[in-house]
Motif scaffolding. Sequence first.
Motif, PDB file in Angstrom:
ATOM      1  N   TRP A 211       0.829  -1.216   0.000  1.00  0.00           N
ATOM      2  CA  TRP A 211       0.000   0.000   0.000  1.00  0.00           C
ATOM      3  C   TRP A 211       0.864   1.268   0.000  1.00  0.00           C
ATOM      4  O   TRP A 211       0.531   2.265  -0.650  1.00  0.00           O
ATOM      5  N   LEU A 212       1.983   1.229   0.717  1.00  0.00           N
ATOM      6  CA  LEU A 212       2.887   2.389   0.713  1.00  0.00           C
ATOM      7  C   LEU A 212       3.499   2.595  -0.671  1.00  0.00           C
ATOM      8  O   LEU A 212       3.687   3.730  -1.120  1.00  0.00           O
ATOM      9  N   ASN A 213       3.783   1.491  -1.362  1.00  0.00           N
ATOM     10  CA  ASN A 213       4.255   1.590  -2.742  1.00  0.00           C
ATOM     11  C   ASN A 213       3.186   2.191  -3.646  1.00  0.00           C
ATOM     12  O   ASN A 213       3.477   3.006  -4.527  1.00  0.00           O
ATOM     13  N   ILE A 214       1.939   1.797  -3.419  1.00  0.00           N
ATOM     14  CA  ILE A 214       0.824   2.317  -4.218  1.00  0.00           C
ATOM     15  C   ILE A 214       0.661   3.824  -3.985  1.00  0.00           C
ATOM     16  O   ILE A 214       0.465   4.602  -4.920  1.00  0.00           O
ATOM     17  N   ILE A 215       0.754   4.248  -2.710  1.00  0.00           N
ATOM     18  CA  ILE A 215       0.614   5.677  -2.384  1.00  0.00           C
ATOM     19  C   ILE A 215       1.737   6.482  -3.045  1.00  0.00           C
ATOM     20  O   ILE A 215       1.491   7.512  -3.685  1.00  0.00           O
ATOM     21  N   ALA A 216       2.979   5.992  -2.900  1.00  0.00           N
ATOM     22  CA  ALA A 216       4.112   6.691  -3.510  1.00  0.00           C
ATOM     23  C   ALA A 216       3.975   6.734  -5.030  1.00  0.00           C
ATOM     24  O   ALA A 216       4.240   7.763  -5.666  1.00  0.00           O
ATOM     25  N   GLY A 217       3.529   5.617  -5.626  1.00  0.00           N
ATOM     26  CA  GLY A 217       3.347   5.567  -7.067  1.00  0.00           C
ATOM     27  C   GLY A 217       2.249   6.498  -7.542  1.00  0.00           C
ATOM     28  O   GLY A 217       2.383   7.165  -8.577  1.00  0.00           O
ATOM     29  N   THR A 218       1.156   6.573  -6.775  1.00  0.00           N
ATOM     30  CA  THR A 218       0.039   7.457  -7.139  1.00  0.00           C
ATOM     31  C   THR A 218       0.454   8.921  -7.071  1.00  0.00           C
ATOM     32  O   THR A 218       0.136   9.718  -7.959  1.00  0.00           O
ATOM     33  N   VAL A 219       1.168   9.285  -6.005  1.00  0.00           N
ATOM     34  CA  VAL A 219       1.656  10.671  -5.880  1.00  0.00           C
ATOM     35  C   VAL A 219       2.609  11.003  -7.023  1.00  0.00           C
ATOM     36  O   VAL A 219       2.564  12.094  -7.603  1.00  0.00           O
ATOM     37  N   SER A 220       3.455  10.043  -7.401  1.00  0.00           N
ATOM     38  CA  SER A 220       4.384  10.261  -8.515  1.00  0.00           C
ATOM     39  C   SER A 220       3.627  10.452  -9.825  1.00  0.00           C
ATOM     40  O   SER A 220       3.983  11.305 -10.639  1.00  0.00           O
ATOM     41  N   LEU A 221       2.554   9.663 -10.025  1.00  0.00           N
ATOM     42  CA  LEU A 221       1.750   9.796 -11.245  1.00  0.00           C
ATOM     43  C   LEU A 221       1.059  11.154 -11.298  1.00  0.00           C
ATOM     44  O   LEU A 221       1.074  11.834 -12.328  1.00  0.00           O
ATOM     45  N   LEU A 222       0.447  11.547 -10.185  1.00  0.00           N
ATOM     46  CA  LEU A 222      -0.215  12.855 -10.137  1.00  0.00           C
ATOM     47  C   LEU A 222       0.791  13.983 -10.354  1.00  0.00           C
ATOM     48  O   LEU A 222       0.481  14.985 -11.017  1.00  0.00           O
ATOM     49  N   SER A 223       1.998  13.807  -9.818  1.00  0.00           N
ATOM     50  CA  SER A 223       3.040  14.822 -10.002  1.00  0.00           C
ATOM     51  C   SER A 223       3.435  14.933 -11.469  1.00  0.00           C
ATOM     52  O   SER A 223       3.603  16.035 -11.993  1.00  0.00           O
ATOM     53  N   ALA A 224       3.599  13.783 -12.134  1.00  0.00           N
ATOM     54  CA  ALA A 224       3.966  13.790 -13.545  1.00  0.00           C
ATOM     55  C   ALA A 224       2.892  14.479 -14.389  1.00  0.00           C
ATOM     56  O   ALA A 224       3.201  15.253 -15.303  1.00  0.00           O
ATOM     57  N   CYS A 225       1.632  14.225 -14.072  1.00  0.00           N
ATOM     58  CA  CYS A 225       0.524  14.894 -14.782  1.00  0.00           C
ATOM     59  C   CYS A 225       0.549  16.392 -14.504  1.00  0.00           C
ATOM     60  O   CYS A 225       0.288  17.209 -15.408  1.00  0.00           O
ATOM     61  N   TRP A 226       0.871  16.755 -13.281  1.00  0.00           N
ATOM     62  CA  TRP A 226       0.960  18.176 -12.898  1.00  0.00           C
ATOM     63  C   TRP A 226       2.080  18.867 -13.670  1.00  0.00           C
ATOM     64  O   TRP A 226       1.936  20.004 -14.105  1.00  0.00           O
ATOM     65  N   PHE A 227       3.217  18.159 -13.853  1.00  0.00           N
ATOM     66  CA  PHE A 227       4.324  18.721 -14.632  1.00  0.00           C
ATOM     67  C   PHE A 227       3.854  19.078 -16.040  1.00  0.00           C
ATOM     68  O   PHE A 227       4.172  20.145 -16.570  1.00  0.00           O
ATOM     69  N   ILE A 228       3.107  18.171 -16.650  1.00  0.00           N
ATOM     70  CA  ILE A 228       2.636  18.388 -18.016  1.00  0.00           C
ATOM     71  C   ILE A 228       1.676  19.573 -18.074  1.00  0.00           C
ATOM     72  O   ILE A 228       1.747  20.408 -18.983  1.00  0.00           O
ATOM     73  N   LEU A 229       0.774  19.665 -17.107  1.00  0.00           N
ATOM     74  CA  LEU A 229      -0.166  20.789 -17.082  1.00  0.00           C
ATOM     75  C   LEU A 229       0.575  22.111 -16.934  1.00  0.00           C
ATOM     76  O   LEU A 229       0.216  23.121 -17.552  1.00  0.00           O
ATOM     77  N   LYS A 230       1.620  22.130 -16.106  1.00  0.00           N
ATOM     78  CA  LYS A 230       2.424  23.344 -15.944  1.00  0.00           C
ATOM     79  C   LYS A 230       3.103  23.721 -17.256  1.00  0.00           C
ATOM     80  O   LYS A 230       3.154  24.897 -17.640  1.00  0.00           O
TER      81      LYS A 230
END
Length: 374
Positions: A211-230
Amino acid sequence: MDKLSFLEVIAAITAFVSLLLAVFLLTVKTERKLENRLFAAFLIINAIDISGLFMHLFVESYNLKAFKISAYLLVMPLFYLYVNAVCYSDFTLKRKHLLHLIPFITANLILVPRLYLAEGTAKEDFFTTMWNSPEMFFYQGIGELQYLFYIIAVFLILKKYKEIYLENYTNPNTLLYKWLSQLTMIFLVIHVCIIFKNIVRYTQHRDLFIWLNIIAGTVSLLSACWFILKALNHPELFRRIDSTLQPTKDFAETLETENKTDDAKSLQIEQLKKFMVEKEPFLEPSLTIQELADQVNIPVRELSVLINQHINQHFFDFVNEYRIKKAMTLLKDPTKKKYTVLEILYEVGFNSKSSFHTSFKKYTNQTPTEFRNN
């Protein structure tokens, strides 16, 4: 879909999005190639790091997996160099920056005897119990010390950047400071998850580890999407400063002992304020303290001390105060009723709606519209 499969999907999407943005940064035409390349390299290394969660579906090379683990030690050095390149217009890569590779090289060297040079069963046995080996405890120790060093260094750079910008520029692009600060905080959150994950790794709580891997992976995915939006919304995101500039406090004491009496300073302040009212240099949106110093014939360092130490305002606040007073006059003028707030903010020297509203409310405790209506 079980938790492991879900984790693999998240990791694969994150790696794909990161690589997609990296390709964009490497191919887009821009004057700021260095920072784009550093951020692209940062994204690629992150993609390599997170690929470990699904790499086993395609390849079973122990050497490649070990190299992937050690690549994590390149993440923070690249981010640190990226922050420097974004903040400082004169930043360039030099030979001394190769020293940032030392932790990465060291981590790989300690794996040479029992992993890279091992063969067959010996290599497989080591990799199976690798996370309990002295080599990996050493690697994790290096990783945590390295992260602590770089995260502190990044915060110090941002602190200095904000201080110098407020003392030397008007209408500072706070988007840059917010972007880098938010980025740093996101990495801090991800790293906290990684710390917990590494602690749980040595317990029997396998589900919690996943679950901790899933949380870290989800935050990383959202961050990558945020980079693109920026990148899409703010293609011209940054304005940088010269790294040779110093905060006023670093040279104020020297100038105070070398230069003028209190009466002379008071006269200078009076002349400066008169010049601001009569000549209205603040109407220039990109006014810098160097430009104002040239106009009033005062050495730039002396002017900086005068404003920041004796008037007790940042250059940013000093100039924007005159802009707000000018805006208040225009908003009260019956002949300017047809002017929109947007037109007025541009007329008085602002080039950002949010910056104008923030400064206006700071000085009047009202929005421009409320002030005009009242």
